[in-house]
Scaffold this active site. Structure first.
Site, PDB file in Angstrom:
ATOM      1  N   HIS A  28      54.353  41.986   7.597  1.00 16.83           N
ATOM      2  CA  HIS A  28      55.374  40.955   7.364  1.00 16.83           C
ATOM      3  C   HIS A  28      56.692  41.619   6.998  1.00 16.83           C
ATOM      4  CE1 HIS A  28      57.184  37.186   5.990  1.00 16.83           C
ATOM      5  NE2 HIS A  28      57.605  37.867   4.907  1.00 16.83           N
TER       6      HIS A  28
ATOM      7  N   GLU B 135      52.999  60.979  49.799  1.00 16.62           N
ATOM      8  CA  GLU B 135      53.968  59.913  49.545  1.00 16.62           C
ATOM      9  C   GLU B 135      55.187  60.122  50.435  1.00 16.62           C
ATOM     10  OE1 GLU B 135      56.259  57.023  48.869  1.00 16.62           O
ATOM     11  OE2 GLU B 135      54.329  56.964  47.803  1.00 16.62           O
TER      12      GLU B 135
ATOM     13  N   MET C 180      49.362  41.537  42.344  1.00 20.26           N
ATOM     14  CA  MET C 180      50.131  42.721  42.710  1.00 20.26           C
ATOM     15  C   MET C 180      50.923  43.187  41.500  1.00 20.26           C
ATOM     16  SD  MET C 180      51.422  41.931  46.593  1.00 20.26           S
ATOM     17  CE  MET C 180      50.267  41.970  47.973  1.00 20.26           C
TER      18      MET C 180
ATOM     19  N   ALA D 230      51.614  46.566  38.765  1.00 19.69           N
ATOM     20  CA  ALA D 230      51.524  48.018  38.629  1.00 19.69           C
ATOM     21  C   ALA D 230      50.391  48.423  37.690  1.00 19.69           C
ATOM     22  CB  ALA D 230      52.855  48.570  38.120  1.00 19.69           C
TER      23      ALA D 230
ATOM     24  N   GLY E  18      50.272  50.311  48.663  1.00 21.27           N
ATOM     25  CA  GLY E  18      51.100  49.274  48.038  1.00 21.27           C
ATOM     26  C   GLY E  18      51.440  48.101  48.936  1.00 21.27           C
TER      27      GLY E  18
ATOM     28  N   ASP F  84      47.932  47.058  45.544  1.00 22.59           N
ATOM     29  CA  ASP F  84      48.420  45.884  46.272  1.00 22.59           C
ATOM     30  C   ASP F  84      47.758  45.683  47.626  1.00 22.59           C
ATOM     31  OD1 ASP F  84      50.079  45.607  44.133  1.00 22.59           O
ATOM     32  OD2 ASP F  84      51.955  45.832  45.229  1.00 22.59           O
TER      33      ASP F  84
END
Length: 502
Positions: free
Chosen positions: A481, A66, A354, A356, A179, A348
């Site tokens: 409820h 990354e 696109m 996550a 991405g 992506d």
């Protein structure tokens, strides 16, 4: 070959399994000399980091590359997460200014917003979450390379680290998870100060006087909502006849009506022809798609939000003979395999929304497929979409427009939050829940919501569709409820019979 211990029952749609490698398999795999990785993942966003952790959990040796220097990709660093922080703060501010007095909370009507503190709070949240992913990498034994990955061959990836060194890692499999990036308009230079993308919208130093928003999609409307609630005049220029592309038509109309009530102005079916900076303001030229008439808008900030495009620059696809399609996407089969053996792609950079959470599902599925071919599964008919404005908008499955176009006979069941006791007591009862069901079988084939917390409520409809449930199945399930979830139950009742409270 990896071995799985299957512990859950098999359904007709998919196999739900609890995967785990035995210690013997782990030792045997570690004894293999080359290559040095079972899988190298390029990209540490929602798809990439989830895939990396899953691979490590299955006993694979995995490296995740990354370049950003922090994990989480666009979503965590400059997308989903920071935008939700600003949406939350701006909602609190708007509630304080407009509605607290009605509930007996006095003296807050003249509250002001400290933008600098708001941004620091947002950054703090992002920092904690990105650090959390890095911790999970260490916990699971993922090798984390901070740098840029380039494919040299189907089994080799070059890493140019952020500290200036270069190395080559070898691997049995490569997963591309790089991405997407912001799409821009020709002739309009984004400086992230006054002509901004969604990234710049997260870092504005003050509330704009007039924010001109180009594009009425999810990201733009969320950021427009943030600054609009903080006091900016917001004008939206949208090329299409409706905002929120992909949403059910009825929901989109109700959503636009709500945003107008909040002060947003919309210029529909119009195209931006250009923009020039005049002093401290931008002059934006707009052309009406129907009449051709030209008009001009003047604002101090222009937000360009016309979508995103796959990011594959410098990835080295040419080195393995891999090409992208006309949309810049890497084409894959139903198991995320590219045309090159051992090279996979998720998120992506491939077809589909696109989102996550879509990338995360693909990240797990691709690793399962690597471990046991054919076992990975993603049901693309059950990927929810959410717009985190207020009211929120959420949907899954088919819209009415799609069902009509496909000639599918269907039934509609709706229930308004105005008739829901929890929404009424919270003084937050705008919107409704709508189910679309097969006219013959009552099976849920779509669900669309606008209202409070529908981003959370949509999960029930997603689960129902994943397991092939009918509207009656949901309606006959007891809901606590008073809760907002009762609106889901009553809408399901309306689809196959009649609701009780409306």
């Amino acid at each position: 070959m990896y071995r799985f211990s299957q512990t859950c029952a098999t359904r007709s749609v998919r196999t739900s399994s609890s995967y785990g490698l035995t210690n013997n398999v782990r030792r045997g795999y570690a004894a293999e000399a080359t290559p040095e990785n079972d899988v190298v993942i390029i990209g540490g966003g929602p798809g990439g980091y989830v895939a990396a952790i899953k691979a490590a959990q299955l006993g694979m040796k995995v490296t995740c590359i990354e370049k950003r220097g922090t994990l989480g990709g666009t979503c965590l660093n400059v997308g989903c997460i920071p935008s939700k922080a600003l949406l939350h703060t701006s909602h609190l501010y708007h509630q304080t200014k407009k509605y607290m007095g009605d509930h007996g909370i006095k003296g807050v009507e003249n509250s002001t917003i400290d933008v600098d503190t708001m941004i620091k709070s947002k950054n703090s949240s992002v920092k904690k979450l990105t650090a959390g992913i890095e911790y999970l990498f260490k916990k699971n034994g993922v090798v984390y390379e901070k740098g840029t990955g380039k494919i040299l061959a189907a089994d080799k990836v070059e890493v140019k680290t952020n500290d200036g060194t270069t190395k080559v890692v070898t691997t049995k499999n490569i997963v591309i998870a790089t991405g997407s990036e912001v799409a821009s308009l020709p002739g309009l230079t984004i400086d992230e100060e006054t002509c901004i993308s969604s990234t710049g919208a997260l870092e504005l130093k003050k509330v704009p006087e007039h924010l001109i928003l180009i594009g009425g999609g999810v990201i733009g409307l969320e950021m427009g909502s943030v600054w609009g609630r903080l006091g900016a005049k917001v004008t939206v220029i949208e090329y299409m006849p409706a905002i929120a592309a992909g949403a059910d038509g009825e929901i989109a109309k109700e959503f636009q009506k709500s945003l107008k009530t909040q002060g947003m102005t919309f210029i529909m079916e119009s195209a931006v022809q250009g923009a020039v900076k005049e002093g401290n303001n931008w002059k934006v030229e707009v052309k009406d798609n129907k009449t051709g008439a030209i008009s001009h808008l003047v604002g101090d900030v222009v937000l360009v939000s016309i979508g995103r495009k796959p990011f594959t620059q410098g990835l080295g696809l040419e080195n393995i003979g891999l090409q992208t399609n006309k949309r810049g996407q890497i084409e894959t089969d139903e198991h995320r395999r590219t045309s090159v053996p051992g090279v996979w792609a998720i998120g992506d950079v491939i077809t589909g929304p696109m989102l996550a959470h879509k990338a995360e599902e693909e990240g797990i599925a691709v690793i399962e497929d690597i471990a046991s071919p054919g076992s990975g599964h993603v049901n693309y008919d059950c990927i929810p979409s959410v717009i985190y404005t207020h009211p929120e908008v959420a949907w899954v499955g088919k819209t009415e427009e799609q069902l009509k176009a496909d000639g599918i006979k269907y039934k509609v069941g709706k229930f308004p939050f105005a008739a829901n006791s929890r929404a009424k007591t919270n003084d937050d009862n705008e919107g409704f829940v709508k189910f679309l069901t097969d006219a013959e079988t009552d099976r849920v084939i779509g669900c669309h919501m606008i209202g409070p917390n529908v981003g959370e409520l949509i999960a029930e409809a997603v689960l129902a569709m994943e397991y092939g449930a009918s509207a009656e199945d949901i309606a006959r399930t007891c809901h606590a409820h008073p809760t907002l979830s009762e609106a889901v139950k009553e809408a399901a009742m309306a689809a196959y019979d009649k609701p009780i409270h409306f």
